[in-house]
Design an enzyme around this catalytic site. Structure first.
Site, PDB file in Angstrom:
ATOM      1  N   HIS A  44      10.685 -33.142  12.169  1.00  0.00           N
ATOM      2  CA  HIS A  44      11.916 -32.680  11.522  1.00  0.00           C
ATOM      3  C   HIS A  44      11.833 -33.398  10.018  1.00  0.00           C
ATOM      4  O   HIS A  44      12.233 -32.294   9.187  1.00  0.00           O
ATOM      5  CB  HIS A  44      13.065 -32.338  12.456  1.00  0.00           C
ATOM      6  CG  HIS A  44      13.303 -31.904  13.443  1.00  0.00           C
ATOM      7  ND1 HIS A  44      13.330 -30.374  13.910  1.00  0.00           N
ATOM      8  CD2 HIS A  44      13.425 -32.341  14.832  1.00  0.00           C
ATOM      9  CE1 HIS A  44      13.871 -30.734  14.680  1.00  0.00           C
ATOM     10  NE2 HIS A  44      13.609 -31.228  15.306  1.00  0.00           N
ATOM     11  N   ASP A  78       8.219 -31.348  22.398  1.00  0.00           N
ATOM     12  CA  ASP A  78       9.633 -31.551  21.913  1.00  0.00           C
ATOM     13  C   ASP A  78      10.730 -30.100  22.275  1.00  0.00           C
ATOM     14  O   ASP A  78       9.378 -29.122  21.520  1.00  0.00           O
ATOM     15  CB  ASP A  78       9.810 -31.848  20.539  1.00  0.00           C
ATOM     16  CG  ASP A  78      10.992 -32.397  20.095  1.00  0.00           C
ATOM     17  OD1 ASP A  78      12.185 -31.307  20.442  1.00  0.00           O
ATOM     18  OD2 ASP A  78      11.095 -33.768  20.129  1.00  0.00           O
ATOM     19  N   HIS A  80      13.054 -28.866  20.521  1.00  0.00           N
ATOM     20  CA  HIS A  80      12.666 -28.536  19.341  1.00  0.00           C
ATOM     21  C   HIS A  80      11.985 -27.951  18.108  1.00  0.00           C
ATOM     22  O   HIS A  80      11.097 -28.374  18.227  1.00  0.00           O
ATOM     23  CB  HIS A  80      13.940 -29.387  18.652  1.00  0.00           C
ATOM     24  CG  HIS A  80      15.724 -29.558  19.528  1.00  0.00           C
ATOM     25  ND1 HIS A  80      15.266 -30.574  20.667  1.00  0.00           N
ATOM     26  CD2 HIS A  80      16.539 -29.158  19.287  1.00  0.00           C
ATOM     27  CE1 HIS A  80      16.494 -30.865  20.769  1.00  0.00           C
ATOM     28  NE2 HIS A  80      17.211 -29.331  20.466  1.00  0.00           N
ATOM     29  N   ASP A 167      12.613 -34.217  25.234  1.00  0.00           N
ATOM     30  CA  ASP A 167      14.049 -33.689  25.257  1.00  0.00           C
ATOM     31  C   ASP A 167      13.885 -32.343  26.106  1.00  0.00           C
ATOM     32  O   ASP A 167      14.112 -31.485  24.938  1.00  0.00           O
ATOM     33  CB  ASP A 167      14.857 -33.203  24.383  1.00  0.00           C
ATOM     34  CG  ASP A 167      14.096 -33.158  22.991  1.00  0.00           C
ATOM     35  OD1 ASP A 167      13.166 -32.800  22.421  1.00  0.00           O
ATOM     36  OD2 ASP A 167      15.374 -33.164  21.587  1.00  0.00           O
TER      37      ASP A 167
END
Length: 172
Positions: A44, A78, A80, A167
């Site tokens: 991110h 991931d 996200h 995650d």
């Protein structure tokens, strides 16, 4: 969701150094495979922002070090979308970014990770987003992963960086 405290800089810097060292071992041909145990992958984080518990983009740091020696693919698994990694390499045709992630219509970061985002300028075609719908099962996930691996194989990178956020399960 990305707190700063007295130990943030040290922890984040050591995590980034771990990623750089893992890539350096491969560059120096001390090994063909290296695992940088640094959490999170930092996907991110970009030039101008941090977020999602990412301060430095560890995957991008490793990819940049490897890029000096040849083409690099980044596979981001991931849950996200790695908006920072996408931003960092969006105009680069020597780094292919492939991301499997929850559909941004329903999941963070909400504003990037759509399949229509394919890169820009000389990087057009070198960014692949594979948004996943809610409640997919293991077989469906593996089919999407096969698609991602096919994209990477066709690119023929010299190096592969896996941004392995862990995650991918609801309630992780």
């Amino acid at each position: 969701g990305t707190p700063l405290n007295a130990t943030t800089w040290s922890a984040a810097a050591w995590s980034a150094a771990c990623a750089a060292k893992a890539a350096q071992y491969v560059v120096e041909r001390k090994t063909r495979l290296s695992y940088g145990l640094c959490r999170p992958p930092g996907h991110h984080a970009s030039f101008h922002q941090f977020g999602g518990y990412c301060y430095f983009n560890n995957a991008a740091i490793a990819a940049k070090k490897l890029q000096a020696m040849g083409k690099v693919a980044i596979l981001d698994i991931d849950f996200h979308h790695g908006n920072g990694t996408q931003e960092l390499f969006y105009e680069d045709n020597q780094v292919l970014t492939v991301s499997l992630h929850g559909d941004p219509k329903s999941f963070f970061p909400y504003y990037s990770g759509f399949s229509s985002e394919k890169g820009k300028n000389k990087g057009k075609g070198y960014n692949v987003n594979i948004p996943l719908q809610k409640n997919i099962n293991g077989i469906q996930y593996l089919n999407h992963l096969k698609k991602a691996l096919k994209e990477i194989s066709e690119f023929k990178p010299k190096y592969l960086v896996v941004a392995a956020g862990f995650d991918t399960f609801e309630g992780d």
